[in-house]
Design a protein around this motif. Structure first.
Motif, PDB file in Angstrom:
ATOM      1  N   ASN A   8       0.854  -1.184   0.000  1.00 21.88           N
ATOM      2  CA  ASN A   8       0.000   0.000   0.000  1.00 21.88           C
ATOM      3  C   ASN A   8       0.892   1.237   0.000  1.00 21.88           C
ATOM      4  N   ILE A   9       0.645   2.148  -0.931  1.00 18.23           N
ATOM      5  CA  ILE A   9       1.409   3.399  -1.013  1.00 18.23           C
ATOM      6  C   ILE A   9       0.415   4.552  -0.992  1.00 18.23           C
ATOM      7  N   VAL A  37       4.508   3.972   2.823  1.00 19.19           N
ATOM      8  CA  VAL A  37       4.593   2.680   2.131  1.00 19.19           C
ATOM      9  C   VAL A  37       4.471   1.564   3.163  1.00 19.19           C
ATOM     10  N   GLU A  38       3.577   0.628   2.891  1.00 19.52           N
ATOM     11  CA  GLU A  38       3.382  -0.511   3.776  1.00 19.52           C
ATOM     12  C   GLU A  38       3.438  -1.797   2.967  1.00 19.52           C
ATOM     13  N   HIS A  68       8.136   5.509   5.929  1.00 24.42           N
ATOM     14  CA  HIS A  68       7.569   6.844   5.759  1.00 24.42           C
ATOM     15  C   HIS A  68       8.656   7.770   5.215  1.00 24.42           C
ATOM     16  N   TYR A  69       8.344   8.421   4.097  1.00 22.07           N
ATOM     17  CA  TYR A  69       9.298   9.306   3.433  1.00 22.07           C
ATOM     18  C   TYR A  69       8.788  10.745   3.439  1.00 22.07           C
ATOM     19  N   GLN A  70       9.705  11.691   3.565  1.00 25.37           N
ATOM     20  CA  GLN A  70       9.397  13.102   3.357  1.00 25.37           C
ATOM     21  C   GLN A  70       9.964  13.491   1.995  1.00 25.37           C
ATOM     22  N   CYS A  71       9.103  14.006   1.122  1.00 26.36           N
ATOM     23  CA  CYS A  71       9.499  14.303  -0.253  1.00 26.36           C
ATOM     24  C   CYS A  71       9.425  15.803  -0.520  1.00 26.36           C
ATOM     25  N   LEU A 130      -2.080   2.061  -4.925  1.00 29.29           N
ATOM     26  CA  LEU A 130      -1.493   3.399  -4.898  1.00 29.29           C
ATOM     27  C   LEU A 130      -2.584   4.458  -4.751  1.00 29.29           C
ATOM     28  N   LEU A 131      -2.386   5.375  -3.806  1.00 32.45           N
ATOM     29  CA  LEU A 131      -3.317   6.475  -3.594  1.00 32.45           C
ATOM     30  C   LEU A 131      -2.532   7.775  -3.432  1.00 32.45           C
TER      31      LEU A 131
END
Length: 210
Positions: free
Chosen positions: A38-39, A48-49, A160-163, A190-191
């Motif tokens: 799951n994104i 992201v899981e 978990h990402y910070q973009c 993807l959501l």
């Protein structure tokens, strides 16, 4: 199977049309050879899981017993803690801020890093009062199953990402199949702000554009 917070968030956020597609559902029946990812985008953050059967990751679904199994288990945990070797997001610059790797093969096993500066109170629907990574008392994904005697043990990883420029994100790719060859397919839900889709990847198809 108890759904995770990210799966619930995705399930609540997707449109009625997407939900009408029976193939788009979080955490379907446990199937060997199939991994689910799951994104979800949350502002400038990417969540992201990954949920994978133990058979896909280490080749068994019980607590490691032999020296060989214990070595495979530790290698798998180490690999899952290196998301940079498992997933890539093109055309965007993302920094890993949090990671968590758990499994149900040996009871509750948690290994997470990168909590500094990551305020989960900012994420609507991400209530750690119900999903506390540090207190796993009573937190059994397979209540009533004996994982040491053939239960459906699995691994769950959260990244978990910070973009800085998430609007430019348009490609997801994975090296999962080269790291965990027992996996035959990977379903990616993807959501993002502009996309709600599901893709199925395999060893021959390791990326998709959206």
């Amino acid at each position: 199977m108890k759904p995770t917070i990210l799966a619930v968030v995705i399930g609540m956020a997707v449109s009625t049309n997407v939900l009408a597609n029976e193939e788009f559902r979080s955490h379907e029946a446990h199937v060997h050879g199939k991994v689910e990812v799951n994104i979800a985008q949350d502002g400038q953050e990417l969540l992201v899981e990954v949920t994978a059967p133990g058979a896909d990751v280490v080749g068994f679904e019980h607590a490691p017993k032999t020296a060989e199994q214990k070595a495979l288990f530790e290698q798998a945990i180490a690999q899952l803690n290196k998301p940079e070797e498992l997933f890539g997001f093109n055309n965007t610059s993302c920094t890993l801020k949090f990671k968590s790797v758990t499994n149900t093969l040996e009871g509750d096993h948690d290994d997470h890093e990168g909590h500094e500066g990551h305020d989960h109170a900012d994420h609507e629907g991400h209530d750690h009062a119900e999903h506390d990574h540090d207190d796993h008392e009573g937190h059994d994904h397979h209540e009533g199953h004996d994982h040491s005697e053939g239960g459906h043990g699995e691994f769950t990883a959260e990244y978990h990402y910070q973009c800085s420029d998430i609007a430019n994100l348009n490609t997801v790719n994975t090296q999962w199949f080269s790291k965990f060859s027992n996996t035959k397919s990977m379903t990616v839900n993807l959501l993002t702000d502009s996309v709600q889709t599901q893709e199925v990847l395999n060893a021959e198809r390791v990326s998709f554009r959206f």
